[in-house]
Design a protein around this motif. Structure first.
Motif, PDB file in Angstrom:
ATOM      1  N   GLN A 152     -18.393  37.410   9.278  1.00  0.00           N
ATOM      2  CA  GLN A 152     -18.990  36.094   9.440  1.00  0.00           C
ATOM      3  C   GLN A 152     -20.241  36.229  10.303  1.00  0.00           C
ATOM      4  N   PHE A 153     -21.330  35.636   9.848  1.00  0.00           N
ATOM      5  CA  PHE A 153     -22.597  35.721  10.567  1.00  0.00           C
ATOM      6  C   PHE A 153     -22.437  35.236  12.006  1.00  0.00           C
TER       7      PHE A 153
ATOM      8  N   ASP B 143     -36.481  44.088  13.854  1.00  0.00           N
ATOM      9  CA  ASP B 143     -36.075  42.986  12.989  1.00  0.00           C
ATOM     10  C   ASP B 143     -34.848  43.356  12.171  1.00  0.00           C
ATOM     11  N   VAL B 144     -34.066  42.341  11.869  1.00  0.00           N
ATOM     12  CA  VAL B 144     -32.901  42.522  11.013  1.00  0.00           C
ATOM     13  C   VAL B 144     -32.924  41.425   9.949  1.00  0.00           C
ATOM     14  N   LEU B 145     -32.441  41.753   8.785  1.00  0.00           N
ATOM     15  CA  LEU B 145     -32.351  40.786   7.697  1.00  0.00           C
ATOM     16  C   LEU B 145     -30.899  40.698   7.258  1.00  0.00           C
ATOM     17  N   PHE B 146     -30.359  39.492   7.267  1.00  0.00           N
ATOM     18  CA  PHE B 146     -29.031  39.242   6.730  1.00  0.00           C
ATOM     19  C   PHE B 146     -29.165  38.241   5.599  1.00  0.00           C
ATOM     20  N   GLU B 147     -28.423  38.467   4.529  1.00  0.00           N
ATOM     21  CA  GLU B 147     -28.218  37.454   3.502  1.00  0.00           C
ATOM     22  C   GLU B 147     -26.778  37.024   3.654  1.00  0.00           C
ATOM     23  N   VAL B 148     -26.539  35.721   3.579  1.00  0.00           N
ATOM     24  CA  VAL B 148     -25.182  35.196   3.711  1.00  0.00           C
ATOM     25  C   VAL B 148     -24.874  34.298   2.530  1.00  0.00           C
ATOM     26  N   ASP B 149     -23.587  34.181   2.213  1.00  0.00           N
ATOM     27  CA  ASP B 149     -23.188  33.273   1.138  1.00  0.00           C
ATOM     28  C   ASP B 149     -22.961  31.875   1.715  1.00  0.00           C
ATOM     29  N   GLN B 150     -22.429  30.977   0.909  1.00  0.00           N
ATOM     30  CA  GLN B 150     -22.252  29.589   1.341  1.00  0.00           C
ATOM     31  C   GLN B 150     -21.282  29.434   2.506  1.00  0.00           C
ATOM     32  N   SER B 151     -20.377  30.403   2.683  1.00  0.00           N
ATOM     33  CA  SER B 151     -19.438  30.328   3.813  1.00  0.00           C
ATOM     34  C   SER B 151     -19.950  31.116   5.012  1.00  0.00           C
ATOM     35  N   HIS B 152     -21.222  31.538   4.959  1.00  0.00           N
ATOM     36  CA  HIS B 152     -21.887  32.283   6.035  1.00  0.00           C
ATOM     37  C   HIS B 152     -21.311  33.672   6.252  1.00  0.00           C
ATOM     38  N   THR B 153     -20.729  34.225   5.192  1.00  0.00           N
ATOM     39  CA  THR B 153     -20.278  35.616   5.210  1.00  0.00           C
ATOM     40  C   THR B 153     -21.476  36.485   4.846  1.00  0.00           C
ATOM     41  N   ILE B 154     -21.687  37.556   5.599  1.00  0.00           N
ATOM     42  CA  ILE B 154     -22.823  38.432   5.349  1.00  0.00           C
ATOM     43  C   ILE B 154     -22.599  39.197   4.047  1.00  0.00           C
TER      44      ILE B 154
ATOM     45  N   GLN C 175     -24.296  35.752  20.085  1.00  0.00           N
ATOM     46  CA  GLN C 175     -23.753  35.691  21.443  1.00  0.00           C
ATOM     47  C   GLN C 175     -22.958  34.400  21.623  1.00  0.00           C
ATOM     48  N   PRO C 176     -21.790  34.481  22.270  1.00  0.00           N
ATOM     49  CA  PRO C 176     -20.946  33.285  22.420  1.00  0.00           C
ATOM     50  C   PRO C 176     -21.684  32.065  22.976  1.00  0.00           C
ATOM     51  N   ALA C 177     -22.563  32.259  23.918  1.00  0.00           N
ATOM     52  CA  ALA C 177     -23.285  31.132  24.519  1.00  0.00           C
ATOM     53  C   ALA C 177     -24.217  30.447  23.522  1.00  0.00           C
ATOM     54  N   GLU C 178     -24.601  31.122  22.453  1.00  0.00           N
ATOM     55  CA  GLU C 178     -25.538  30.579  21.465  1.00  0.00           C
ATOM     56  C   GLU C 178     -24.854  30.086  20.194  1.00  0.00           C
ATOM     57  N   ARG C 179     -23.556  30.284  20.072  1.00  0.00           N
ATOM     58  CA  ARG C 179     -22.866  29.971  18.817  1.00  0.00           C
ATOM     59  C   ARG C 179     -22.899  28.490  18.460  1.00  0.00           C
ATOM     60  N   GLY C 180     -22.798  27.623  19.434  1.00  0.00           N
ATOM     61  CA  GLY C 180     -22.843  26.191  19.147  1.00  0.00           C
ATOM     62  C   GLY C 180     -24.175  25.797  18.526  1.00  0.00           C
ATOM     63  N   TYR C 181     -25.246  26.265  19.131  1.00  0.00           N
ATOM     64  CA  TYR C 181     -26.593  25.967  18.620  1.00  0.00           C
ATOM     65  C   TYR C 181     -26.761  26.529  17.210  1.00  0.00           C
ATOM     66  N   VAL C 182     -26.381  27.774  17.011  1.00  0.00           N
ATOM     67  CA  VAL C 182     -26.544  28.400  15.697  1.00  0.00           C
ATOM     68  C   VAL C 182     -25.661  27.707  14.666  1.00  0.00           C
TER      69      VAL C 182
ATOM     70  N   GLU D 145     -24.787  24.607  14.568  1.00  0.00           N
ATOM     71  CA  GLU D 145     -25.454  23.345  14.215  1.00  0.00           C
ATOM     72  C   GLU D 145     -26.562  23.597  13.201  1.00  0.00           C
ATOM     73  N   ARG D 146     -27.350  24.637  13.410  1.00  0.00           N
ATOM     74  CA  ARG D 146     -28.452  24.955  12.507  1.00  0.00           C
ATOM     75  C   ARG D 146     -27.926  25.372  11.125  1.00  0.00           C
ATOM     76  N   LEU D 147     -26.836  26.111  11.092  1.00  0.00           N
ATOM     77  CA  LEU D 147     -26.262  26.557   9.817  1.00  0.00           C
ATOM     78  C   LEU D 147     -25.673  25.402   9.025  1.00  0.00           C
ATOM     79  N   ALA D 148     -25.309  24.337   9.705  1.00  0.00           N
ATOM     80  CA  ALA D 148     -24.696  23.180   9.043  1.00  0.00           C
ATOM     81  C   ALA D 148     -25.716  22.373   8.237  1.00  0.00           C
ATOM     82  N   HIS D 149     -26.981  22.582   8.477  1.00  0.00           N
ATOM     83  CA  HIS D 149     -28.022  21.784   7.792  1.00  0.00           C
ATOM     84  C   HIS D 149     -28.526  22.453   6.568  1.00  0.00           C
TER      85      HIS D 149
END
Length: 82
Positions: free
Chosen positions: A63-64, A30-41, A69-76, A78-82
């Motif tokens: 940037q988180f 497992d890994v834990l990241f905290e990010v700010d409002q601009s998704h910077t770790i 992985q490039p193939a998953e960036r669109g999905y991720v 979208e999730r970060l935008a909510h």
């Protein structure tokens, strides 16, 4: 906290306790990241090296989405935008 002499000591004690808790809370997979409002770790712990090939300190400031992985960036993204 008992034995804490000043504010800086108190802050360092809290950081050590946080890191100790995180180490106990997360297993090697497992890994834990905290990010700010601009998704910077802003914080990284756990299996950062094993999963990203970066030491936790090296992940901070990145940037988180760049760790996804490039193939998953669109999905991720979208999730970060909510």
């Amino acid at each position: 906290m008992p034995g804490v002499q000043n504010k800086n000591d108190y802050i360092e004690t809290l950081k050590r306790e946080r890191d100790r808790f995180v180490a106990l809370a997360f297993c090697a997979a497992d890994v834990l990241f905290e990010v700010d409002q601009s998704h910077t770790i802003t914080y990284a712990a756990g299996a950062t090296k094993a999963l990203t090939d970066l030491e936790p300190q090296e992940a901070i400031g990145r940037q988180f989405i760049d760790l996804i992985q490039p193939a998953e960036r669109g999905y991720v993204s979208e999730r970060l935008a909510h």
